[in-house]
Design a protein around this motif. Structure first.
Motif, PDB file in Angstrom:
ATOM      1  N   LEU A 178       0.826  -1.201   0.000  1.00 27.92           N
ATOM      2  CA  LEU A 178       0.000   0.000   0.000  1.00 27.92           C
ATOM      3  C   LEU A 178       0.868   1.262   0.000  1.00 27.92           C
ATOM      4  N   GLU A 179       1.987   1.183   0.707  1.00 23.41           N
ATOM      5  CA  GLU A 179       2.868   2.342   0.836  1.00 23.41           C
ATOM      6  C   GLU A 179       3.987   2.298  -0.207  1.00 23.41           C
ATOM      7  N   ALA A 180       4.534   3.465  -0.509  1.00 23.48           N
ATOM      8  CA  ALA A 180       5.668   3.553  -1.435  1.00 23.48           C
ATOM      9  C   ALA A 180       6.890   2.905  -0.797  1.00 23.48           C
ATOM     10  N   PRO A 181       7.835   2.424  -1.557  1.00 22.50           N
ATOM     11  CA  PRO A 181       7.909   2.460  -3.016  1.00 22.50           C
ATOM     12  C   PRO A 181       7.016   1.393  -3.649  1.00 22.50           C
ATOM     13  N   PHE A 182       6.457   1.735  -4.788  1.00 19.44           N
ATOM     14  CA  PHE A 182       5.559   0.833  -5.487  1.00 19.44           C
ATOM     15  C   PHE A 182       6.332   0.026  -6.522  1.00 19.44           C
ATOM     16  N   PRO A 183       5.787  -1.118  -6.936  1.00 20.69           N
ATOM     17  CA  PRO A 183       6.471  -1.917  -7.958  1.00 20.69           C
ATOM     18  C   PRO A 183       6.550  -1.166  -9.283  1.00 20.69           C
ATOM     19  N   MET A 184       7.647  -1.362  -9.981  1.00 20.17           N
ATOM     20  CA  MET A 184       7.834  -0.809 -11.324  1.00 20.17           C
ATOM     21  C   MET A 184       7.623  -1.958 -12.303  1.00 20.17           C
ATOM     22  N   VAL A 185       6.772  -1.744 -13.318  1.00 24.23           N
ATOM     23  CA  VAL A 185       6.450  -2.792 -14.287  1.00 24.23           C
ATOM     24  C   VAL A 185       7.016  -2.411 -15.646  1.00 24.23           C
ATOM     25  N   ALA A 186       7.898  -3.260 -16.175  1.00 18.24           N
ATOM     26  CA  ALA A 186       8.428  -3.081 -17.523  1.00 18.24           C
ATOM     27  C   ALA A 186       7.744  -4.106 -18.420  1.00 18.24           C
ATOM     28  N   VAL A 187       7.356  -3.676 -19.618  1.00 16.52           N
ATOM     29  CA  VAL A 187       6.591  -4.516 -20.537  1.00 16.52           C
ATOM     30  C   VAL A 187       7.337  -4.614 -21.862  1.00 16.52           C
ATOM     31  N   SER A 188       7.436  -5.846 -22.380  1.00 17.29           N
ATOM     32  CA  SER A 188       7.944  -6.004 -23.745  1.00 17.29           C
ATOM     33  C   SER A 188       6.995  -6.951 -24.468  1.00 17.29           C
ATOM     34  N   GLU A 189       6.467  -6.468 -25.573  1.00 21.60           N
ATOM     35  CA  GLU A 189       5.476  -7.247 -26.316  1.00 21.60           C
ATOM     36  C   GLU A 189       6.099  -7.921 -27.515  1.00 21.60           C
ATOM     37  N   SER A 190       5.549  -9.089 -27.837  1.00 21.85           N
ATOM     38  CA  SER A 190       5.961  -9.792 -29.052  1.00 21.85           C
ATOM     39  C   SER A 190       4.744 -10.503 -29.615  1.00 21.85           C
ATOM     40  N   THR A 191       4.791 -10.765 -30.882  1.00 18.40           N
ATOM     41  CA  THR A 191       3.709 -11.506 -31.520  1.00 18.40           C
ATOM     42  C   THR A 191       4.221 -12.888 -31.870  1.00 18.40           C
ATOM     43  N   GLY A 192       3.302 -13.816 -32.029  1.00 18.05           N
ATOM     44  CA  GLY A 192       3.688 -15.180 -32.376  1.00 18.05           C
ATOM     45  C   GLY A 192       4.249 -15.245 -33.781  1.00 18.05           C
ATOM     46  N   GLY A 193       4.955 -16.325 -34.070  1.00 20.37           N
ATOM     47  CA  GLY A 193       5.565 -16.507 -35.384  1.00 20.37           C
ATOM     48  C   GLY A 193       4.552 -16.782 -36.473  1.00 20.37           C
ATOM     49  N   SER A 194       3.383 -17.300 -36.085  1.00 18.29           N
ATOM     50  CA  SER A 194       2.342 -17.579 -37.082  1.00 18.29           C
ATOM     51  C   SER A 194       1.004 -17.087 -36.545  1.00 18.29           C
ATOM     52  N   ALA A 195      -0.008 -17.150 -37.397  1.00 12.63           N
ATOM     53  CA  ALA A 195      -1.339 -16.692 -36.992  1.00 12.63           C
ATOM     54  C   ALA A 195      -1.911 -17.547 -35.866  1.00 12.63           C
ATOM     55  N   ALA A 196      -1.459 -18.790 -35.734  1.00 16.41           N
ATOM     56  CA  ALA A 196      -1.953 -19.686 -34.688  1.00 16.41           C
ATOM     57  C   ALA A 196      -1.332 -19.382 -33.326  1.00 16.41           C
ATOM     58  N   ASP A 197      -0.177 -18.719 -33.315  1.00 18.88           N
ATOM     59  CA  ASP A 197       0.487 -18.386 -32.052  1.00 18.88           C
ATOM     60  C   ASP A 197      -0.182 -17.173 -31.419  1.00 18.88           C
TER      61      ASP A 197
END
Length: 147
Positions: free
Chosen positions: A98-117
């Motif tokens: 509830l109190e600081a310091p709060f978590p820092m969230v880093a995001v890295s997105e990727s797409t699947g190699g095919s349409a099914a992924d």
């Protein structure tokens, strides 16, 4: 002599998030006093896949850092949340408070190699402070965690 103490918890069985604003006050202080905090809030399970891990390090000067890493195709809010990670033995640790310091969230997105992924987003959550992470007991547990 090593500068840090390190702990790695691989193979997490459950990851969920809760709103920081719903958490009880001073869970870090409770943990420092040897009390296992009870978290009685609604949690949202995250559908994760691949390698997931929770790392803990402590520097020589006492600074503690938790790093939770996982991949998911869920849309996860990035503000006002803490993460709960459960290991194979059923112990739950919270990354955030509830109190600081709060978590820092880093995001890295990727797409699947095919349409099914499916789309994959890798989340790296870092929380600094003392202690980090905190072992907790949730009201849906049928037992207290063992340290």
């Amino acid at each position: 002599m090593l500068d840090t103490d390190n702990l790695l918890i691989p193979g997490l069985t459950r990851i969920a998030y809760v709103k920081c604003s719903d958490l009880p006050r001073h869970i870090r202080r409770m943990a420092q006093a040897g009390i296992i905090p009870t978290v009685s809030v609604e949690s949202v399970d995250i559908d994760f896949f691949g390698d997931s891990k929770l790392e803990f390090s402590r520097s020589k000067d006492g600074k503690e850092t938790s790093t939770l890493t996982f991949s998911s195709s869920d849309d996860i809010p990035l503000h006002d949340i803490a993460f709960i990670a459960q290991d194979r033995s059923g112990h739950r640790r919270i990354v955030g408070a509830l109190e600081a310091p709060f978590p820092m969230v880093a995001v890295s997105e990727s797409t699947g190699g095919s349409a099914a992924d499916r789309r994959a987003t890798t989340y790296t959550v870092t929380w600094a402070g003392r202690p980090a992470p905190v072992v907790i007991w949730m009201d849906d547990d049928n037992r207290l965690p063992i340290r």
